[in-house]
Design an enzyme around this catalytic site. Structure first.
Site, mmCIF file in Angstrom:
data_model
loop_
_atom_site.group_PDB
_atom_site.id
_atom_site.type_symbol
_atom_site.label_atom_id
_atom_site.label_comp_id
_atom_site.label_asym_id
_atom_site.label_seq_id
_atom_site.Cartn_x
_atom_site.Cartn_y
_atom_site.Cartn_z
ATOM 1 N N CYS A 57 0.839 -1.207 0.000
ATOM 2 C CA CYS A 57 0.000 0.000 0.000
ATOM 3 C C CYS A 57 0.872 1.254 0.000
ATOM 4 C CB CYS A 57 -0.909 -0.047 1.232
ATOM 5 S SG CYS A 57 -1.826 1.464 1.558
ATOM 6 N N CYS A 60 0.413 3.639 2.914
ATOM 7 C CA CYS A 60 1.000 3.039 4.124
ATOM 8 C C CYS A 60 2.508 3.261 4.151
ATOM 9 C CB CYS A 60 0.718 1.542 4.180
ATOM 10 S SG CYS A 60 -1.014 1.101 4.315
#
Length: 132
Positions: A57, A60
């Protein structure tokens, strides 16, 4: 700011988790480690911030160094990190729909939540946690 919806977008193997560790972050790798850290936080009367994230991600990965920086800046809080792919069933129990998702816990109970890599909002919630 941003977040990822699907836990299974990446067809590649998980990348090194080192970008999600560092600072004063504890990586949760099992339910036992989770229980141990919650008990430690309760004993030390610490607020716990949990980052549910995924190695694939981008938001992230972008917020991870900042989360690490916050963990060093605020040692009175306990910072945990959970890879949703490594602890899929555990993450499902917490109803994780997007990553990153940050939970704020006091005495093992959730009192706040932030979905997405919004640094300004994360700062606000941490400031609030410091006065809990």
């Amino acid at each position: 700011m941003g977040f990822c919806f699907s836990k299974y977008d990446n067809t590649e193997e998980s990348e090194d988790e080192s970008e999600f560790s560092g600072g004063n972050i504890h990586i949760i790798t099992s339910n036992d480690v989770w229980e141990q850290k919650l008990a430690e936080a309760k004993k030390d009367n610490k607020i716990v911030i949990v980052n549910f994230s995924a190695s694939w991600c981008d938001p992230c990965r972008n917020v991870a160094p900042y989360y690490s920086e916050l963990s060093e800046k605020h040692p009175s809080l306990m910072f945990l990190s959970i890879d949703v792919d490594d602890l899929n069933e555990f993450s499902s129990q917490w109803d994780i729909k997007a990553t990153p998702t940050f939970f704020f816990l006091k005495n093992g109970q959730q009192y706040d939540k932030l979905v997405g890599a919004n640094r300004a909002e994360l700062d606000k919630k941490i400031a609030s946690a410091l006065v809990q």
